[in-house]
Design an enzyme around this catalytic site. Structure first.
Site, PDB file in Angstrom:
ATOM      1  CG  ASP A 229      -2.121   0.888   1.082  1.00 44.75           C
ATOM      2  OD1 ASP A 229      -2.362   1.382  -0.033  1.00 44.75           O
ATOM      3  OD2 ASP A 229      -2.821   1.103   2.086  1.00 44.75           O
TER       4      ASP A 229
ATOM      5  CG  ASN B 183      -8.006  -2.122  -5.324  1.00 44.04           C
ATOM      6  OD1 ASN B 183      -7.094  -2.924  -5.150  1.00 44.04           O
ATOM      7  ND2 ASN B 183      -8.240  -1.145  -4.451  1.00 44.04           N
TER       8      ASN B 183
ATOM      9  CG  HIS C 161      -0.438   2.171  -9.355  1.00 40.45           C
ATOM     10  ND1 HIS C 161      -0.637   1.818  -8.040  1.00 40.45           N
ATOM     11  CD2 HIS C 161      -1.514   2.933  -9.702  1.00 40.45           C
ATOM     12  CE1 HIS C 161      -1.792   2.321  -7.613  1.00 40.45           C
ATOM     13  NE2 HIS C 161      -2.331   3.026  -8.605  1.00 40.45           N
TER      14      HIS C 161
ATOM     15  CB  SER D 144      -8.782  -5.450  -3.274  1.00 44.67           C
ATOM     16  OG  SER D 144      -9.453  -4.222  -3.451  1.00 44.67           O
ATOM     17  CB  THR D 145     -13.165  -8.082  -4.872  1.00 46.05           C
ATOM     18  OG1 THR D 145     -13.038  -8.043  -3.448  1.00 46.05           O
ATOM     19  CG2 THR D 145     -12.776  -9.461  -5.360  1.00 46.05           C
TER      20      THR D 145
HETATM   21  C1  IPE Z   1      -5.576  -2.862  -0.437  1.00 43.82           C
HETATM   22  O1  IPE Z   1      -5.209  -1.538  -0.524  1.00 43.82           O
HETATM   23  C2  IPE Z   1      -5.494  -3.513  -1.783  1.00 43.82           C
HETATM   24  C3  IPE Z   1      -4.152  -3.681  -2.362  1.00 43.82           C
HETATM   25  C4  IPE Z   1      -3.021  -3.359  -1.798  1.00 43.82           C
HETATM   26  C5  IPE Z   1      -4.137  -4.259  -3.682  1.00 43.82           C
HETATM   27  P1  IPE Z   1      -6.271  -0.350  -0.696  1.00 43.82           P
HETATM   28  O2  IPE Z   1      -5.489   0.887  -0.754  1.00 43.82           O
HETATM   29  O3  IPE Z   1      -7.182  -0.657  -1.818  1.00 43.82           O
HETATM   30  O4  IPE Z   1      -7.108  -0.469   0.668  1.00 43.82           O
HETATM   31  P2  IPE Z   1      -8.039   0.594   1.394  1.00 43.82           P
HETATM   32  O5  IPE Z   1      -9.091   1.013   0.414  1.00 43.82           O
HETATM   33  O6  IPE Z   1      -7.178   1.748   1.801  1.00 43.82           O
HETATM   34  O7  IPE Z   1      -8.586  -0.133   2.587  1.00 43.82           O
HETATM   35  C1  IPE Z   2      -1.492   0.255  -3.398  1.00 41.60           C
HETATM   36  O1  IPE Z   2      -1.322   1.625  -3.479  1.00 41.60           O
HETATM   37  C2  IPE Z   2      -1.703  -0.371  -4.736  1.00 41.60           C
HETATM   38  C3  IPE Z   2      -3.083  -0.835  -4.973  1.00 41.60           C
HETATM   39  C4  IPE Z   2      -4.094  -0.745  -4.152  1.00 41.60           C
HETATM   40  C5  IPE Z   2      -3.310  -1.464  -6.241  1.00 41.60           C
HETATM   41  P1  IPE Z   2      -2.555   2.617  -3.463  1.00 41.60           P
HETATM   42  O2  IPE Z   2      -2.953   2.915  -4.869  1.00 41.60           O
HETATM   43  O3  IPE Z   2      -3.648   2.110  -2.598  1.00 41.60           O
HETATM   44  O4  IPE Z   2      -1.878   3.879  -2.823  1.00 41.60           O
HETATM   45  P2  IPE Z   2      -2.515   4.911  -1.804  1.00 41.60           P
HETATM   46  O5  IPE Z   2      -3.110   4.127  -0.683  1.00 41.60           O
HETATM   47  O6  IPE Z   2      -3.549   5.680  -2.563  1.00 41.60           O
HETATM   48  O7  IPE Z   2      -1.355   5.753  -1.378  1.00 41.60           O
HETATM   49 MG    MG Z   3      -4.121   2.332  -0.640  1.00 40.70          MG
END
Ligand code: IPE
Ligand code: IPE
Ligand code: MG
Length: 243
Positions: A20, A68, A37, A65-66
């Site tokens: 994350d 996302n 990313h 994630s489901t």
């Molecule tokens: C969890 O991270 C999913 C992945 C790392 C792929 P998110 O960034 O989507 O989670 P939330 O929404 O902050 O809980």
């Molecule tokens: C994690 O980084 C990658 C995925 C969830 C795919 P984020 O995209 O959630 O990054 P933040 O949480 O917005 O910083």
């Molecule tokens: Mg995140």
């Protein structure tokens, strides 16, 4: 699964990573989220390379994630493109290095080309047993548990003899050893629907590093932190394994 030569009886063998903080990493640099990313994929490559030397035999990472799918379409398609590129560019090397690649998660809902790439990558590396890399993609624990329940219902087996072991083998992560440690980066402290069954007795660690800055040193620190933990699995004595 064969242990690497330097593997340590103290473990962890299986580390699960909630990668994350890509978006925040990019924002801090005035860059578009997509570049966060992309930097995240480089961090993943460094981390996978370092894992066997730290005694791990399995790494599970949360790629998509489901939930996302709620992100803007452009970001979703960037993430789809990254898994495509990662598999296409790294498959030969992973195969050569004895890594078995598995992609836990729902296949339905994925674009057809991604589905084909994922299935080919799993088939091509199925014989490898030096290291198991699971990239959870279109994965959510609740969906996975529901899918396992559906598979069980369709199997025609007698519900009266259903055991935890049997049910666990119906999850899409069933090839992996028990999860020893779940790490979440970026300072967030939640599971976000990741490995809720599998992590029932895992240690949890929250590292205040944004995922694109992760790598061998951060993973080594996580391993070190794990080794200071005392696991009891419900008993009174420190224990190495459940059961
Ligand atoms: C969890 O991270 C999913 C992945 C790392 C792929 P998110 O960034 O989507 O989670 P939330 O929404 O902050 O809980
Ligand atoms: C994690 O980084 C990658 C995925 C969830 C795919 P984020 O995209 O959630 O990054 P933040 O949480 O917005 O910083
Ligand atoms: Mg995140």
């Amino acid at each position: 699964m064969a242990d690497s030569p330097s593997s340590d009886a103290e473990g962890p063998r299986h580390v699960a990573l909630i990668m994350d903080g890509n978006g925040r990493w990019a924002k801090a640099r005035g860059l578009p989220r997509a570049l966060g990313h992309r930097a995240g994929v480089e961090a993943l490559k460094r981390t996978v390379q370092a894992a066997p030397e730290l005694g791990l035999t399995c790494l599970t990472v949360f790629g998509f994630s489901t939930e996302n799918w709620r992100r803007p379409a452009a970001e979703v398609s960037e993430l789809m493109g990254l898994v495509r590129n990662y598999v296409e560019s790294d498959l030969d090397r992973l195969e050569r290095e004895g890594v078995r690649l598995r992609i836990p998660g729902r296949r339905e809902g994925l674009p057809d080309d991604i589905r084909a790439i994922v299935e080919r990558a799993e088939a091509r590396t199925a014989h490898n047993d030096r290291f198991l890399l699971q990239v959870a993609f279109n994965y959510g624990s609740r969906a996975d548990i529901v899918d396992a329940a559906r598979r069980f219902a369709l199997s025609g087996e007698d519900p009266a003899i259903l055991t935890e072991d049997r049910f666990e083998r119906l999850l899409s992560t069933s090839d992996a050893p028990p999860v020893d440690l779940v790490v979440r980066t970026s300072g967030e402290r939640r599971l976000s629907n990741f490995l809720m069954w599998e992590a029932a007795y895992a240690e949890l660690l929250f590292q205040d590093v944004l995922w694109p800055d992760y790598g061998p040193d951060a993973l080594a620190k996580a391993v070190e932190a794990f080794r200071t933990r005392e696991r009891r699995f419900g008993g009174l004595e420190p224990t190495r394994q459940a059961g």
